[in-house]
Write a protein that holds these residues in place. Structure first.
Motif, short mmCIF file in Angstrom:
data_model
loop_
_atom_site.label_atom_id
_atom_site.label_comp_id
_atom_site.label_asym_id
_atom_site.label_seq_id
_atom_site.Cartn_x
_atom_site.Cartn_y
_atom_site.Cartn_z
N ASN A 51 0.77 -1.20 -0.08
CA ASN A 51 -0.15 0.02 0.06
C ASN A 51 0.97 1.23 0.06
O ASN A 51 0.47 2.08 0.74
N MET A 52 2.13 1.27 -0.92
CA MET A 52 2.72 2.36 -1.17
C MET A 52 3.67 2.76 0.01
O MET A 52 4.25 3.89 0.14
N GLU A 53 3.96 1.78 1.07
CA GLU A 53 4.76 1.94 2.22
C GLU A 53 5.88 0.92 2.03
O GLU A 53 5.43 -0.34 1.88
N TYR A 54 7.31 1.25 2.20
CA TYR A 54 8.19 0.28 2.12
C TYR A 54 7.89 -0.64 3.30
O TYR A 54 7.34 -0.41 4.28
N SER A 55 8.26 -2.09 2.69
CA SER A 55 7.81 -3.12 3.80
C SER A 55 9.02 -4.03 3.91
O SER A 55 9.99 -4.26 3.04
N ASP A 56 9.06 -5.18 4.63
CA ASP A 56 10.03 -6.37 4.44
C ASP A 56 9.00 -7.46 4.03
O ASP A 56 8.02 -7.51 3.84
N GLN A 57 9.80 -8.58 3.84
CA GLN A 57 9.24 -9.53 3.44
C GLN A 57 8.15 -10.63 4.20
O GLN A 57 7.50 -11.42 3.97
N ASN A 58 8.47 -10.09 5.52
CA ASN A 58 7.43 -10.68 6.65
C ASN A 58 6.18 -10.12 7.01
O ASN A 58 5.47 -10.61 7.71
N ARG A 59 5.93 -8.91 6.36
CA ARG A 59 4.59 -8.23 6.41
C ARG A 59 3.60 -8.92 5.99
O ARG A 59 3.76 -9.41 4.86
N LEU A 60 2.52 -8.98 6.66
CA LEU A 60 1.35 -9.66 6.21
C LEU A 60 0.47 -8.77 5.35
O LEU A 60 0.24 -7.69 5.73
N VAL A 61 -0.14 -9.38 4.39
CA VAL A 61 -1.02 -8.81 3.39
C VAL A 61 -2.28 -9.43 3.40
O VAL A 61 -2.40 -10.61 3.31
N ASP A 62 -3.25 -8.39 3.35
CA ASP A 62 -4.79 -8.85 3.32
C ASP A 62 -5.36 -9.02 1.72
O ASP A 62 -4.74 -8.00 1.06
N ALA A 63 -6.49 -9.45 1.70
CA ALA A 63 -7.05 -9.19 0.24
C ALA A 63 -7.56 -7.59 0.40
O ALA A 63 -7.71 -6.90 1.46
N GLY A 64 -7.37 -6.83 -0.68
CA GLY A 64 -7.56 -5.52 -0.85
C GLY A 64 -6.19 -4.58 -0.79
O GLY A 64 -6.28 -3.60 -1.09
N ASP A 65 -5.23 -5.28 -0.47
CA ASP A 65 -4.02 -4.48 -0.42
C ASP A 65 -3.32 -4.68 -1.78
O ASP A 65 -3.54 -5.52 -2.78
N GLU A 66 -2.31 -3.65 -1.86
CA GLU A 66 -1.31 -3.82 -2.96
C GLU A 66 0.12 -3.86 -2.64
O GLU A 66 0.36 -3.38 -1.84
N VAL A 67 0.77 -4.88 -3.57
CA VAL A 67 2.01 -5.18 -3.13
C VAL A 67 2.76 -4.97 -4.32
O VAL A 67 2.55 -5.24 -5.43
N ALA A 68 3.94 -3.86 -4.30
CA ALA A 68 4.79 -3.71 -5.22
C ALA A 68 6.04 -4.09 -4.99
O ALA A 68 6.54 -4.28 -3.91
N PHE A 69 6.94 -4.70 -6.04
CA PHE A 69 8.32 -5.12 -6.23
C PHE A 69 9.21 -4.15 -7.22
O PHE A 69 8.71 -4.18 -8.23
N PHE A 70 10.18 -3.94 -6.85
CA PHE A 70 10.92 -3.05 -7.84
C PHE A 70 12.68 -3.13 -7.37
O PHE A 70 12.55 -3.19 -6.16
#
Length: 76
Positions: A51-70
């Motif tokens: 959701n446009m905030e830097y994260s690490d690989q362990n953060r949990l993601v729910d339906a409705g979220d957006e994950v970006a890799f770059f």
């Protein structure tokens, strides 16, 4: 649904710019990568955002979220 986006050189490497994952339970960012990339290992050098905030690989993601890799951003 989780929206998964790939940017810059990752888009070419993965062969897609965006996909949707249908999920029944929360996934970690690493699990999102694995599902989106045919169980390929998560490269250590890429950046991730949820959701446009830097994260690490362990953060949990729910339906409705957006994950970006770059790839890492370089300046010059």
């Amino acid at each position: 649904m989780i929206t998964v986006k790939f940017f810059a050189s990752l888009r070419e490497q993965v062969g897609k710019g965006e996909i949707q994952l249908d999920v029944a339970e929360p996934l970690s960012v690493a699990q999102v990568w694995a599902q989106a990339c045919d169980n390929a290992p998560l490269p250590s050098h890429i950046l991730m955002a949820v959701n446009m905030e830097y994260s690490d690989q362990n953060r949990l993601v729910d339906a409705g979220d957006e994950v970006a890799f770059f790839p890492p951003v370089t300046g010059g």
